[in-house]
Design a protein around this motif. Structure first.
Motif, PDB file in Angstrom:
ATOM      1  N   MET A   1      13.362   3.667   4.092  1.00 54.75           N
ATOM      2  CA  MET A   1      12.435   2.949   3.388  1.00 54.75           C
ATOM      3  C   MET A   1      11.124   3.674   4.005  1.00 54.75           C
ATOM      4  SD  MET A   1      13.475  -1.060   3.546  1.00 54.75           S
ATOM      5  CE  MET A   1      14.161  -0.967   5.363  1.00 54.75           C
ATOM      6  N   GLU A   2      11.103   4.676   4.701  1.00 52.91           N
ATOM      7  CA  GLU A   2      10.008   5.377   5.299  1.00 52.91           C
ATOM      8  C   GLU A   2       8.810   5.599   4.267  1.00 52.91           C
ATOM      9  OE1 GLU A   2      12.749   6.440   5.677  1.00 52.91           O
ATOM     10  OE2 GLU A   2      13.519   6.353   7.826  1.00 52.91           O
ATOM     11  N   ASN A   3       9.278   6.043   2.876  1.00 55.81           N
ATOM     12  CA  ASN A   3       8.384   6.265   1.822  1.00 55.81           C
ATOM     13  C   ASN A   3       8.098   5.310   0.752  1.00 55.81           C
ATOM     14  OD1 ASN A   3       7.833   8.993   2.718  1.00 55.81           O
ATOM     15  ND2 ASN A   3       9.965   9.724   1.847  1.00 55.81           N
TER      16      ASN A   3
ATOM     17  N   GLY B   1       6.491   1.587   7.327  1.00 55.07           N
ATOM     18  CA  GLY B   1       5.014   1.862   7.489  1.00 55.07           C
ATOM     19  C   GLY B   1       3.981   2.003   6.225  1.00 55.07           C
ATOM     20  N   SER B   2       5.030   2.465   5.245  1.00 55.82           N
ATOM     21  CA  SER B   2       4.123   2.805   3.888  1.00 55.82           C
ATOM     22  C   SER B   2       3.995   1.764   2.904  1.00 55.82           C
ATOM     23  CB  SER B   2       4.706   4.088   3.267  1.00 55.82           C
ATOM     24  OG  SER B   2       4.795   5.129   3.926  1.00 55.82           O
ATOM     25  N   LEU B   3       4.783   0.633   3.287  1.00 55.50           N
ATOM     26  CA  LEU B   3       5.134  -0.510   2.281  1.00 55.50           C
ATOM     27  C   LEU B   3       3.470  -1.293   1.957  1.00 55.50           C
ATOM     28  CD1 LEU B   3       7.163  -2.011   0.670  1.00 55.50           C
ATOM     29  CD2 LEU B   3       7.134  -3.809   2.428  1.00 55.50           C
ATOM     30  N   LYS B   4       3.243  -1.175   0.740  1.00 58.66           N
ATOM     31  CA  LYS B   4       1.846  -1.895   0.374  1.00 58.66           C
ATOM     32  C   LYS B   4       2.287  -3.321  -0.488  1.00 58.66           C
ATOM     33  CE  LYS B   4      -0.693   2.242   0.442  1.00 58.66           C
ATOM     34  NZ  LYS B   4      -1.623   3.051  -0.499  1.00 58.66           N
ATOM     35  N   ILE B   5       3.499  -3.269  -0.880  1.00 57.46           N
ATOM     36  CA  ILE B   5       3.638  -4.324  -1.779  1.00 57.46           C
ATOM     37  C   ILE B   5       5.027  -5.095  -1.553  1.00 57.46           C
ATOM     38  CG2 ILE B   5       3.979  -5.298  -4.475  1.00 57.46           C
ATOM     39  CD1 ILE B   5       2.282  -2.664  -5.080  1.00 57.46           C
ATOM     40  N   LEU B   6       4.994  -6.074  -1.225  1.00 63.22           N
ATOM     41  CA  LEU B   6       6.187  -6.979  -0.945  1.00 63.22           C
ATOM     42  C   LEU B   6       6.420  -8.219  -1.692  1.00 63.22           C
ATOM     43  CD1 LEU B   6       8.831  -7.379   0.886  1.00 63.22           C
ATOM     44  CD2 LEU B   6       7.236  -8.652   2.357  1.00 63.22           C
TER      45      LEU B   6
ATOM     46  N   GLU C   1      12.997   9.863  -1.180  1.00 62.58           N
ATOM     47  CA  GLU C   1      11.695   9.685  -1.667  1.00 62.58           C
ATOM     48  C   GLU C   1      11.182   8.612  -2.704  1.00 62.58           C
ATOM     49  OE1 GLU C   1       9.647  12.206  -1.398  1.00 62.58           O
ATOM     50  OE2 GLU C   1      10.965  13.230  -0.173  1.00 62.58           O
ATOM     51  N   ILE C   2      12.361   7.445  -2.599  1.00 64.50           N
ATOM     52  CA  ILE C   2      11.777   6.304  -3.386  1.00 64.50           C
ATOM     53  C   ILE C   2      10.571   5.726  -3.075  1.00 64.50           C
ATOM     54  CG2 ILE C   2      12.520   3.945  -3.860  1.00 64.50           C
ATOM     55  CD1 ILE C   2      15.534   4.835  -3.707  1.00 64.50           C
ATOM     56  N   ARG C   3       9.678   5.323  -4.005  1.00 63.68           N
ATOM     57  CA  ARG C   3       8.331   4.835  -3.724  1.00 63.68           C
ATOM     58  C   ARG C   3       8.404   3.416  -4.234  1.00 63.68           C
ATOM     59  NH1 ARG C   3       8.606   9.777  -2.197  1.00 63.68           N
ATOM     60  NH2 ARG C   3       6.637  10.744  -1.903  1.00 63.68           N
ATOM     61  N   TRP C   4       9.387   3.138  -5.242  1.00 57.59           N
ATOM     62  CA  TRP C   4       9.225   1.730  -5.850  1.00 57.59           C
ATOM     63  C   TRP C   4      10.906   1.418  -6.089  1.00 57.59           C
ATOM     64  CZ3 TRP C   4      10.461   0.488 -11.496  1.00 57.59           C
ATOM     65  CH2 TRP C   4      10.419  -0.772 -11.816  1.00 57.59           C
TER      66      TRP C   4
END
Length: 1269
Positions: A637-639, A681-686, A617-620
């Motif tokens: 890393m899906e979420n 696929g959900s990554l918004k910030i790298l 469930e990790i988001r950050w």
């Protein structure tokens, strides 16, 4: 820190200490001395007046003994008069019959003449003319005194009588001319109230209520006092004082209420409304009852309905001019019940204190057709010096720390961050404690906040409308203080938090603020309170809490593998535990039971084992210093929404190589990363910043949701793959200081949502970047990118050529913000236009060797922010885009810009700029300041200023003035000025006065001799070195050797008649060397309505550093017709027209320079105001040129110009006729020459022609010429 304590020992002049009223605080024992005739008013008017003074907390002296006529004035009465701030003289029928009263009167008027003693005469049933002329009862009394004098046989006593008689006559005449009050036709009750209110206003006496202790709130008090005095009789005003709990809102409102409540028909102060309403069922009814009683002064009928009470309150508020303070409002329902919806009587004032800035305008009163005027005042924390003073006041009962307590005092001040309640509570708790106890207290505060402070702060937290907002506050206080707001919102939205409304609610309640760089800011005490709320979930078992932010506790939970499913967030930053020498290695299975973990920070932590143990469930995920050279293949890393692996050893991220050989070598390394197309696929910030091993970025087709790509300071990064075009959601690209970049994606222009690109320090001016687009020239043409053909053709085929011509085409058209700072870009590096960047609003060119503003910048149609900080070679900025709203020009420390020219149609903007003080040579910022050497000033301008009779100007023409090249003429605010060495004022200054001030009456003028301005001159004499001038003065003057001249003299011109004042702080001038006198000469242009004939004017010149004295000053008036003999008769232009076109000059728009603590008419003209960052909510105001029609006195020349035109009309007409005749003659001569080809020279006689050429011409030709011409 030593400087801090030095400031405290010197008295901390920046702070204020107010603790109840006492006349002794002003150097006086009494506020009022009452002079009266006991026979007339002791048991009536004077007694009532004295009681009113006592009730209003005004200290009055009233002597209760009568002295028989002829006795001398008692010494204690003389002392009482001298020890009083003001005197009230009750002039009644028998006042003059008492020699004691007359002696009092003489002494009172002497005090009035020699000090600031206020005198208020009250004509109690007597006429002022009777007092002035000693008529009626006053004449009878003086006749009796004269009779006694005549009857006196002792010569010495008779002489004393005669002297006293003369003094009494003169005193009665003088007091009758003073502005007083006449009781005739007035109710004594109302008359006494008026006197008390007048005393309150004139000597600033607060009410008889317990005044709070205020430190560091002078500016807030002045602001509110000014707001209260701005008494428009047509509307009611509401002021909201807002701020976090314990910041001083209640204390400030209570103090101001005490100062001004007597100035209204009725008033009411209601404290702690939020707590009183929340603490009991009928709390709101009790508050309404109190308000009704206060404003009606009668016992209200008992009712038990809030709406009925509201109606009663509304009816009273509509009839009376009221002053209300409603303290600690926490809901709009409370305001609706207390203020109603019908409005107030004109001139009423209401102060609301609240922790929620949104509440005031949400009440029903602001939903009516006629809304009250609303102002807001945000209360911030104290500065360091004020904080230390408040702490010491409660801890040591003095203004500075005791010896040995300096360091612990500073630590406590730093902890409190200017919070007054915290400083007060902690100061009291540490009173008479030793240093060791202080140290222990400070350590304890890091773990547990003091309960009184926490209770106050928690009220705002408890008032949050939903659990969503409370969870948001906890998340931010534990993990995201100092983090970018947009980044935080992205992460927490993925965690199911409604951030859009939540952050707004936190800001409205002052639980959160947004910094200037868009970072989340929270007061340390609030952050600690939020963490304390989480701590209370399980005080003794950290693993049972929802969030772990304490690094020690996180370390133990991971080490002991106690993490459970209740954990939502965990942070462990090993550098924070360096002193404990702990091992930073853990097993990944320590995370296996944290099923609900969404926020995970493991900085410089080495995790051993399978990464599939990481919670799904990790988001950050933040893992600074990650030890592997690639992302683990089994990491879930899906979420994942945000991945931050800054400072890690990663070498590539989904590498994509154009070189097949390189690709083959690295193919196996990352092949498995591509197995699952939805891996990220959900990554918004790298964020891969400071990865010193990172060489290539690719595989962007696996990041369809990516919004932010941050790779700052990746110093070996060589390539960015073209697959970035697949990131259609990308809004930000930050590649700052990637100075070895060789391949930049040429198709980035295809992205439609990119708003920001940061390429600081990428050495674009010396770039080796490759961009293999063979049709680059055609693309440039298609996108209207100008190409400088002078640029090196060999440089162009590259991807980002050194002149940026091709690079511009690679930028997305959606771009809003572009930073090219520190790229070694010269003016030749830029294209001819940036028309492809039509949406660009922010451009940063800091640190580049630019000489002037690139032309392409002027082609940006929407540019609002332009920053050119630290551009070492920058000399001028001419005509930036008129849409600009912010210009940042902090120059290099050894360089200063010489000229800034604005477009006349510019929008109002803010200029941020560090003035470097005096600059030799020309220097101009249009609309702000213009400096030029006196040798370069046009003679026509000097004549118009009336500066033609100055010795140094005459020497200029003879070349004898060696100081001429150093002399400058300054122009600001419609004021011309210069300083030069001289010890005598020019003889043509006829109006003079010794000292630093002069008073005069404005003269009249006529159409033929129109007044256009005035010259003011002051002679400054240096003061010898004085050891008592202070340390600051020594520092200031030591830089300039023995020079002690003022660098910023202040000139104040006050139009007493019109109640207007201009205080001009001159632009910092260079110092003069040596102990010589200097002359300050200034010319003032005034608006037509600013100075008129007959106005009383006073001019004063001062210097805040007290290191000079003004020997003499003078005024000279400048008229339009003074220099007619020196002016060209044909000159019709106004040589001062350019200067008059500036916007912020006297007669123009000086509203930004109005004294904030005065209502109207006083302006402080300081150049620093132009460059100060705007206050929150302040509109942009600087505009170089005026949009108005000229109305400077000089433009009233139109009147006199009409006279000139009538005199010159015939001359002009004749000149026009002559010119036409000459043109006709020339045309005919030309025609005849064509006809007479054989004639080389023509001889003819022309009427009015002085020169005649001779030649052999036939008689027929000569006859034709003479006839025709």
């Amino acid at each position: 820190m030593d400087f801090l304590f030095q400031r405290l020992s010197e008295g901390a002049s920046s702070s204020s200490l107010i603790c109840g009223h006492s006349s002794s605080t002003h150097g006086y024992r009494y506020d009022i001395f009452l002079s009266f005739r006991g026979l007339d008013t002791r048991h009536s008017f004077t007694d009532y007046l004295y009681e009113a003074f006592i009730e209003a907390n005004i200290t009055a002296f009233l002597d209760d003994e009568e002295i028989e006529t002829g006795e001398d004035l008692k010494p204690e009465l003389e002392n009482a008069i001298k020890a009083s701030r003001a005197s009230i003289i009750v002039l009644s029928k028998n006042y003059a019959s008492s020699t004691w009263c007359l002696d009092e009167l003489v002494l009172i008027l002497e005090q009035h003449m020699t000090s600031n003693h206020i005198v208020i005469p009250i004509f109690y049933h007597v006429e002022p003319t009777h007092v002035r002329n000693q008529q009626s009862s006053f004449g009878d009394a003086m006749a009796k005194h004269k009779q006694k004098m005549d009857e006196e046989t002792d010569a010495d006593k008779k002489s004393q009588w005669a002297q006293k008689m003369e003094q009494w006559h003169r005193a009665l005449t003088q007091v009758s001319h003073l502005k007083g009050k006449n009781v005739n036709g007035r109710l004594e009750k109302d008359f006494i109230k008026e006197i008390v209110n007048d005393i309150h206003r004139r000597i600033d006496v607060p009410l008889r209520i317990a005044q709070p202790l205020l430190i560091g709130m002078e500016s807030s008090i002045k602001f509110i006092n000014s707001w209260l005095k701005d008494g428009s009789s047509h509307t009611a005003d509401i002021l909201t004082i807002s701020g976090m709990g314990g910041i001083g809102k209640t204390s400030l409102a209570k103090y101001v209420y005490g100062l001004h409540c007597c100035e209204f028909d009725t008033s009411s102060y209601i404290e702690d409304i939020g707590r009183r309403c929340g603490g009991k069922y009928n709390g709101l009814l009790d508050i309404q009852k109190q308000l009704c009683h206060d404003i009606s002064k009668t016992s209200s009928i008992q009712v038990y309905d809030v709406s009925k009470y509201t109606t009663m309150i509304e009816n009273t508020l509509a009839r009376k001019r009221v002053f209300l303070v409603v303290d600690d409002i926490d809901s709009s329902d409370q305001l609706d019940a207390l203020l109603g919806s019908k409005g107030f009587h004109p001139g009423s004032k209401v102060i609301i204190t609240t922790k929620d800035s949104w509440l005031t305008e949400s009440c029903v009163l602001f939903k009516t057709n006629i809304k009250p005027k609303h102002a807001m005042h945000f209360l911030e924390g104290l500065h360091v010096i004020e904080s230390l003073q408040l702490l010491c006041l409660h801890a040591f009962m003095c203004n500075q720390p005791k010896a040995g307590y300096e360091e612990v005092s500073y630590k406590l001040v730093k902890y409190c961050q200017g919070h007054p309640l915290a400083l007060k509570v902690l100061g009291k708790s540490l009173h008479n404690r030793d240093v060791a106890y202080w140290e222990g207290c400070i350590e304890g505060l890091k773990k547990e906040i003091s309960s009184p402070i926490n209770n106050v702060l928690k009220m705002s937290f408890d008032s949050l409308p939903s659990n969503n907002d409370k969870d948001l506050f906890k998340h931010i206080s534990c993990f995201f203080v100092g983090v970018d707001k947009d980044l935080t919102e992205t992460i927490l939205r993925a965690c199911g938090i409604n951030t859009r409304c939540g952050i707004t609610n936190l800001i409205d309640r002052f639980l959160l603020s947004i910094g200037k760089n868009n970072e989340l800011e929270m007061h340390q005490l609030l952050q600690q309170m939020g963490r304390w709320e989480v701590h209370q979930e399980s005080p003794d078992n950290p693993w049972k809490r929802s969030r772990l932010w304490c690094h020690e506790e996180s370390f133990k939970v991971l080490k002991q593998k106690k993490g459970k499913g209740n954990l939502v967030g965990l942070a462990l930053d090993m550098p924070m535990l360096e002193k404990q020498n702990l091992c930073a290695t853990f097993q990944t299975e320590a995370l296996s039971n944290m099923d609900n973990l969404m926020l995970l920070q493991l900085n410089y932590v080495q995790m051993n084992g399978s990464y599939e143990n990481f919670p799904e469930e990790i988001r950050w995920l933040c893992m600074h210093g990650f030890h592997l050279n690639s992302i683990p293949l089994d990491l879930p890393m899906e979420n994942l929404v945000a991945l931050d692996m800054s400072y890690s050893n990663i070498e590539s991220f989904f590498n994509c190589y154009s070189n097949p050989q390189r690709h083959e070598k690295r193919q196996n390394l990352d092949a498995s990363c591509l197995k699952d197309k939805r891996l990220l696929g959900s990554l918004k910030i790298l964020n891969l910043s400071f990865c010193k091993q990172l060489r290539m970025l690719g595989g962007f087709d696996e990041l369809p949701a990516l919004e932010r790509l941050i790779v700052r300071n990746c110093i070996v990064l060589l390539e960015v793959c073209d697959s970035i075009k697949q990131c259609v959601e990308l809004v930000l690209i930050d590649m700052s200081n990637c100075n070895k970049l060789e391949k930049f994606p040429r198709n980035i222009s295809m992205l439609k949502k990119v708003k920001t690109i940061l390429l600081d320090g990428c050495n674009l001016g010396e770039s080796r970047v490759e961009n293999r687009d063979t049709d680059l020239w055609e693309m440039c043409k298609a996108n209207n990118i100008g190409i400088n053909t002078r640029a090196s053709s060999s440089a162009f085929p590259g991807g980002i050529p050194c002149d940026l011509k091709a690079f511009a085409i690679s930028l997305p058209r959606s771009l809003v913000s572009l930073s090219l700072a520190n790229n070694n870009l010269s003016i030749e590096s830029f294209p001819m236009d940036f028309s492809c960047l039509s949406m660009l609003k922010e451009l940063f060119l800091n640190g580049n060797p630019i000489i002037s503003l690139p032309n392409c910048v002027r082609t940006l149609p929407r540019l609002e922010i332009l920053s050119m900080e630290d551009c070492k070679k920058l000399k001028s900025i001419e005509h930036p885009p008129p849409t600009l709203r912010k210009l940042v020009l902090y120059p290099h420390r050894n360089h200063s810009i010489e000229k800034i020219v604005f477009d006349p149609e510019m929008s109002p903007l803010r200029v941020l700029f560090h003035l470097r003080g005096f600059e030799r040579g020309s220097y101009e910022i249009e609309g702000m300041v213009k400096i030029q050497p006196i040798v370069g000033v046009d003679n026509k301008v000097l004549r118009r200023l009336g500066w033609t009779k100055l010795d140094f100007l005459n020497e200029r023409h003879l070349g004898t003035n060696s100081l001429d090249s150093e002399m400058q003429m300054f122009y600001q605010f419609g004021i011309f000025s210069t300083m030069y060495e001289a010890d005598e004022m020019p003889i043509w200054f006829r109006h003079r006065n010794a000292g630093r001030s002069i008073t005069f009456t404005m003269p009249s003028s006529s159409p033929n001799n129109l007044l256009t301005g005035l010259n003011f001159c002051s002679v400054h004499t240096p003061i010898p070195n004085d050891p008592f001038l202070g340390f600051q003065y020594f520092v200031e003057t030591s830089r300039f050797h023995d020079c002690q001249f003022p660098r910023s003299p202040m000139i104040k011109i006050s139009n007493v008649t019109k109640k207007r004042m201009w205080s001009y702080e001159r632009y910092p001038d260079r110092p003069f060397g040596g102990p010589k006198c200097c002359m300050l000469l200034s010319h003032w242009m005034f608006g037509m309505n600013e100075m008129e004939a007959g106005d009383q004017v006073t001019i004063t010149v001062t210097d805040s550093r007290n290191n000079e004295r003004v020997k003499e000053c003078g005024v000279s008036f400048v008229y339009d017709g003074e220099n007619k003999e020196e002016e060209d008769e044909e000159e019709e232009e106004d040589v001062l027209g350019y200067y008059k076109s500036w916007n912020h000059i006297i007669g123009g728009d000086l509203s930004p320079f109005q004294n904030p603590f005065q209502t109207t008419g006083e302006y402080v003209l300081r150049h620093r105001r132009f460059f100060q960052p705007g206050r929150i909510g302040e509109e942009l105001w600087f505009r170089a040129f005026s949009q108005r029609k000229p109305d400077i006195i000089g433009d009233a020349r139109k009147v006199s110009t009409n006279v000139k035109k009538s005199k010159n009309v015939n001359r002009k007409s004749q000149r026009a006729k002559n010119a036409k005749l000459l043109e006709d003659r020339n045309q005919k001569v030309k025609y005849f020459r064509l006809r007479a080809k054989s004639v080389k020279v023509l001889k003819f006689h022309m009427s009015g022609t002085k020169s005649v050429k001779s030649a052999k011409v036939g008689p027929d030709i000569l006859k034709f010429l003479n006839r025709t011409l």
